[in-house]
Scaffold this motif. Structure first.
Motif, short mmCIF file in Angstrom:
data_model
loop_
_atom_site.label_atom_id
_atom_site.label_comp_id
_atom_site.label_asym_id
_atom_site.label_seq_id
_atom_site.Cartn_x
_atom_site.Cartn_y
_atom_site.Cartn_z
N ALA A 5 -27.42 -18.68 -58.88
CA ALA A 5 -26.81 -19.73 -59.71
C ALA A 5 -27.08 -19.49 -61.19
O ALA A 5 -26.19 -19.68 -62.03
CB ALA A 5 -27.34 -21.11 -59.29
N ARG A 6 -28.28 -19.06 -61.51
CA ARG A 6 -28.60 -18.75 -62.91
C ARG A 6 -27.71 -17.63 -63.43
O ARG A 6 -27.20 -17.70 -64.56
CB ARG A 6 -30.07 -18.36 -63.04
CG ARG A 6 -31.02 -19.51 -62.94
CD ARG A 6 -32.46 -19.05 -63.04
NE ARG A 6 -33.35 -20.19 -62.95
CZ ARG A 6 -34.59 -20.14 -62.46
NH1 ARG A 6 -35.09 -18.98 -62.05
NH2 ARG A 6 -35.32 -21.22 -62.41
N CYS A 7 -27.54 -16.59 -62.63
CA CYS A 7 -26.70 -15.45 -63.04
C CYS A 7 -25.25 -15.87 -63.23
O CYS A 7 -24.61 -15.48 -64.21
CB CYS A 7 -26.80 -14.32 -62.01
SG CYS A 7 -28.40 -13.49 -61.98
N LEU A 8 -24.73 -16.66 -62.29
CA LEU A 8 -23.34 -17.11 -62.40
C LEU A 8 -23.14 -18.00 -63.63
O LEU A 8 -22.15 -17.87 -64.34
CB LEU A 8 -22.93 -17.86 -61.13
CG LEU A 8 -22.78 -17.00 -59.88
CD1 LEU A 8 -22.60 -17.88 -58.64
CD2 LEU A 8 -21.62 -16.03 -60.01
N ALA A 9 -24.09 -18.89 -63.87
CA ALA A 9 -23.99 -19.78 -65.04
C ALA A 9 -24.03 -18.95 -66.32
O ALA A 9 -23.23 -19.18 -67.24
CB ALA A 9 -25.11 -20.81 -65.02
#
Length: 133
Positions: free
Chosen positions: A13-17
């Motif tokens: 999720a951090r990477c996608l955000a």
């Protein structure tokens, strides 16, 4: 804020955000033991948490979400509606969802989404609930 019990899901999720330029505080946390700074929020978005937990903990889930929301706060969620002997995912009925959430929340919407994933056609329900004061 976003939480997940899975560290790998949090990292993804951090990477996608970051890739989308979205500012998002994503943390590894347990819904059933939320830290104080993650409570008293205006909105909880649910996607596949309710169906993943043991059905014996569903009242605990409702209490945890109600505790996370400030009075008047909103739960927006996509819930699976089907019968399953085992899981996860564990299905639920519309009647069960209404029964479990009736204590802390008012229902503003329960409907079948127009654009569910084909594998879940007719099995998804979009819920919009508001926590009572």
């Amino acid at each position: 804020h976003a939480i997940d019990v899975s560290p790998s899901a949090v990292e993804e999720a951090r990477c996608l955000a970051a890739a989308d330029g979205v500012r998002l505080d994503v943390r590894t946390a347990d819904l059933f033991a939320l830290p104080a700074e993650l409570r008293d929020v205006d909105l909880v978005v649910e996607h596949t948490c309710f169906c993943a937990i043991d059905p014996l903990r569903r009242d605990d889930y409702v209490d945890a979400v109600a505790d996370a929301l400030r009075p008047g706060g909103v739960l927006l969620g996509l819930f699976f509606v089907f019968v399953a002997e085992e899981g996860p995912p564990f299905g639920a009925s519309e009647a069960e969802l209404r029964y479990r959430f009736a204590r802390p929340c008012d229902f503003e919407l329960m409907e079948r989404p127009d654009a569910s994933h084909p594998a879940r056609a007719d099995k998804d329900r979009l819920l919009l609930l508001r926590r009572r004061p």
